[in-house]
Structures are given as structure tokens and as C-alpha cells.
Write a protein that holds these residues in place. Structure first.
Motif, PDB file in Angstrom:
ATOM      1  N   ILE A   2       0.853  -1.187   0.000  1.00 22.34           N
ATOM      2  CA  ILE A   2       0.000   0.000   0.000  1.00 22.34           C
ATOM      3  C   ILE A   2       0.894   1.244   0.000  1.00 22.34           C
ATOM      4  O   ILE A   2       1.774   1.395   0.844  1.00 22.34           O
ATOM      5  CB  ILE A   2      -0.929   0.001   1.216  1.00 22.34           C
ATOM      6  N   SER A   6      -1.906   6.216  -0.685  1.00 21.00           N
ATOM      7  CA  SER A   6      -3.122   5.493  -0.303  1.00 21.00           C
ATOM      8  C   SER A   6      -3.329   5.506   1.210  1.00 21.00           C
ATOM      9  O   SER A   6      -4.463   5.619   1.690  1.00 21.00           O
ATOM     10  CB  SER A   6      -3.072   4.056  -0.827  1.00 21.00           C
ATOM     11  N   ALA A  10      -6.555   7.048   2.920  1.00 22.35           N
ATOM     12  CA  ALA A  10      -7.341   6.267   3.874  1.00 22.35           C
ATOM     13  C   ALA A  10      -7.539   7.044   5.170  1.00 22.35           C
ATOM     14  O   ALA A  10      -8.626   7.019   5.765  1.00 22.35           O
ATOM     15  CB  ALA A  10      -6.666   4.929   4.148  1.00 22.35           C
ATOM     16  N   SER A 166      -5.874  -4.028   3.816  1.00 22.29           N
ATOM     17  CA  SER A 166      -6.686  -3.893   2.605  1.00 22.29           C
ATOM     18  C   SER A 166      -8.173  -4.016   2.917  1.00 22.29           C
ATOM     19  O   SER A 166      -9.006  -3.295   2.350  1.00 22.29           O
ATOM     20  CB  SER A 166      -6.273  -4.937   1.579  1.00 22.29           C
ATOM     21  N   ILE A 169      -9.327  -0.673   4.447  1.00 22.23           N
ATOM     22  CA  ILE A 169      -9.421   0.392   3.450  1.00 22.23           C
ATOM     23  C   ILE A 169     -10.583   0.130   2.495  1.00 22.23           C
ATOM     24  O   ILE A 169     -11.307   1.058   2.109  1.00 22.23           O
ATOM     25  CB  ILE A 169      -8.092   0.545   2.692  1.00 22.23           C
ATOM     26  N   ASP A 170     -10.788  -1.126   2.106  1.00 20.16           N
ATOM     27  CA  ASP A 170     -11.970  -1.462   1.302  1.00 20.16           C
ATOM     28  C   ASP A 170     -13.247  -0.994   2.000  1.00 20.16           C
ATOM     29  O   ASP A 170     -14.169  -0.465   1.360  1.00 20.16           O
ATOM     30  CB  ASP A 170     -12.049  -2.978   1.080  1.00 20.16           C
ATOM     31  N   LEU A 204      -8.484   6.057  -4.115  1.00 14.94           N
ATOM     32  CA  LEU A 204      -8.456   4.711  -3.543  1.00 14.94           C
ATOM     33  C   LEU A 204      -9.213   3.725  -4.432  1.00 14.94           C
ATOM     34  O   LEU A 204      -8.778   2.579  -4.608  1.00 14.94           O
ATOM     35  CB  LEU A 204      -9.042   4.737  -2.128  1.00 14.94           C
ATOM     36  N   ARG A 205     -10.321   4.159  -5.003  1.00 12.68           N
ATOM     37  CA  ARG A 205     -11.023   3.299  -5.953  1.00 12.68           C
ATOM     38  C   ARG A 205     -10.124   2.962  -7.135  1.00 12.68           C
ATOM     39  O   ARG A 205     -10.075   1.808  -7.582  1.00 12.68           O
ATOM     40  CB  ARG A 205     -12.304   3.974  -6.450  1.00 12.68           C
ATOM     41  N   PHE A 209      -9.216  -0.512  -4.383  1.00 11.33           N
ATOM     42  CA  PHE A 209      -9.913  -0.772  -3.117  1.00 11.33           C
ATOM     43  C   PHE A 209     -11.416  -0.717  -3.366  1.00 11.33           C
ATOM     44  O   PHE A 209     -12.115   0.233  -3.006  1.00 11.33           O
ATOM     45  CB  PHE A 209      -9.474   0.244  -2.058  1.00 11.33           C
TER      46      PHE A 209
END
Length: 220
Positions: A2, A6, A10, A166, A169-170, A204-205, A209
Motif C-alpha cells: 500500500i 493510499s 485512507a 486492505s 481500506i476497502d 483509492l477506488r 480498493f
């Protein structure tokens, strides 16, 4: 791996998702079921501080909790609360809700059936679900005042406790998406999203994520 960008993005989402309310005494607390037993621990702490006389834990199971909470999220939360010293008479269980809207609606019905007069609710959730839970509750139960609460923890420490950066963050991205698209669908009240937060969400998308996103026609 990451990237630093990012991580910073986040953090922007993490900070935005929290309502920064000061806990105060309320009629009842509603602890929203999830994979995180910390929600139960925080609810118990608020109970012991005299913030409410009654707790409702709400939640069935989901793909992320089926293995670790086979008896249902609310049931495991109640067991945790009793282990920490809360009397059984102070805990109600709503074991059927499978989303935030059902958490609120089913808890409301349970309290009505129990004859509990509710004017205010301490709404206890995961740290990054505060704003989403608040927006949903205000839409579905508009005559009640909601005070958001969650475990006070830094994002890095929370991620370390979960053990999967992950995944967290998702979930940050998925919660932000719902804040953007669900008001138009009637599921929650609308809240302003600062441009810097929206930009972080889009980055982030673009970094992949996306595992907690729902299908959408709305584009931010």
C-alpha cells in the motif's frame, strides 16, 4: 504494498467517517453488529460510565462474521457484555438484522414492544461506520436524537488489531460510497462530503480498493 498516498487517503476517509460527538447520557444504546467485538466493549464502557440504562445489540451474521460469530453478531456481543459484568436484564438482543437499515428499524420495533420510551440513542459502531450509521438512523427514526460513539483508536492501531489493512481500506471506501449514493435511494440523510475527501475516495477506488462497493448508477 500500500503506497504512502493510499495510506494518507485512507486517513482522510477515516477522519471523515467519525462524527466526533461527545458521549452523553441517552435513553438507550444500540450496538451495531459486525466482525468487531470492540463495538461491544465500547458499549459496555459507556454503560459502566452511566451513559444509558439499557443496551440493544443488533445483528445476524454476514459472510465476514459467519465463521467467527456462528451464533450471530448480537448474541456474541451480548455474551461479551455479560462476561464484562453487564447484568442480563440490561441487554436486549435483536438477532435478525442484516444491514444498517434493518439494525435501526428492528431495534426500534424491539424497544417499542418492550415499552421503552426512547428520546435519545447512543449509536455505537465501528469507528469508520459512525457517519453512515448516523445518517441512516436520522432518516429512519427522525424523532430521536442520535449521538455517535465508537472505540477511540488511531487508524493504524485499528488496522493492526484487525490484521488486514486492505480489508479496512476497502470498508472505508465502501462506507463513503454509500454516503454518496444512498441518500438518493432514500436510505439515509444527505451529508456534505468535502472535496478533499471525495478526491481521496476516487484515488483509492482507482488503486483497486473496491471489494466493498455496491452496484451504482450514481457517479461521484
Amino acid at each position: 504494498m500500500i503506497s504512502e498516498r493510499s495510506w494518507a487517503d485512507a486517513q482522510l476517509l477515516w477522519d471523515y467517517h467519525q462524527m466526533h460527538h461527545e458521549p452523553r447520557p441517552c435513553s438507550v444504546a444500540i450496538g451495531l453488529g459486525s466482525h468487531d467485538l470492540g463495538v461491544a466493549d465500547t458499549t459496555v464502557d459507556l454503560y459502566k460510565r452511566g451513559m444509558m440504562p439499557l443496551i440493544v445489540f443488533t445483528g445476524a451474521t454476514s459472510p465476514t462474521t459467519r465463521d467467527r460469530m456462528p451464533r450471530g453478531e448480537a448474541v456474541h456481543y451480548r455474551e461479551r457484555a455479560l462476561k464484562l459484568g453487564v447484568p442480563s436484564s440490561a441487554v436486549l438482543v435483536e438477532a435478525n438484522a442484516r444491514n444498517t437499515g434493518e439494525n435501526i428499524n428492528f431495534s426500534k420495533t424491539l424497544l417499542e414492544e418492550a415499552g421503552v420510551d426512547v428520546s435519545s440513542v447512543l449509536l455505537v459502531s465501528k469507528p469508520y461506520e459512525e457517519r453512515r450509521a448516523y445518517a441512516t438512523a436520522c432518516k429512519l427514526w427522525p424523532k430521536v436524537e442520535f449521538v455517535s460513539a465508537s472505540t477511540v483508536v488511531a487508524m493504524g492501531d485499528y488496522i493492526a488489531s484487525i490484521g488486514d489493512a486492505s480489508l479496512v481500506i476497502d470498508m472505508l471506501v465502501g462506507s463513503l460510497q454509500r454516503l454518496l449514493i444512498y441518500p438518493d435511494q432514500g436510505f439515509m440523510i444527505s451529508q456534505a462530503v468535502p472535496e478533499v475527501v471525495g478526491d481521496a475516495y476516487l484515488r483509492l477506488r482507482s488503486q483497486g480498493f473496491t471489494n466493498r462497493l455496491v452496484p451504482e448508477s450514481f457517479k461521484f
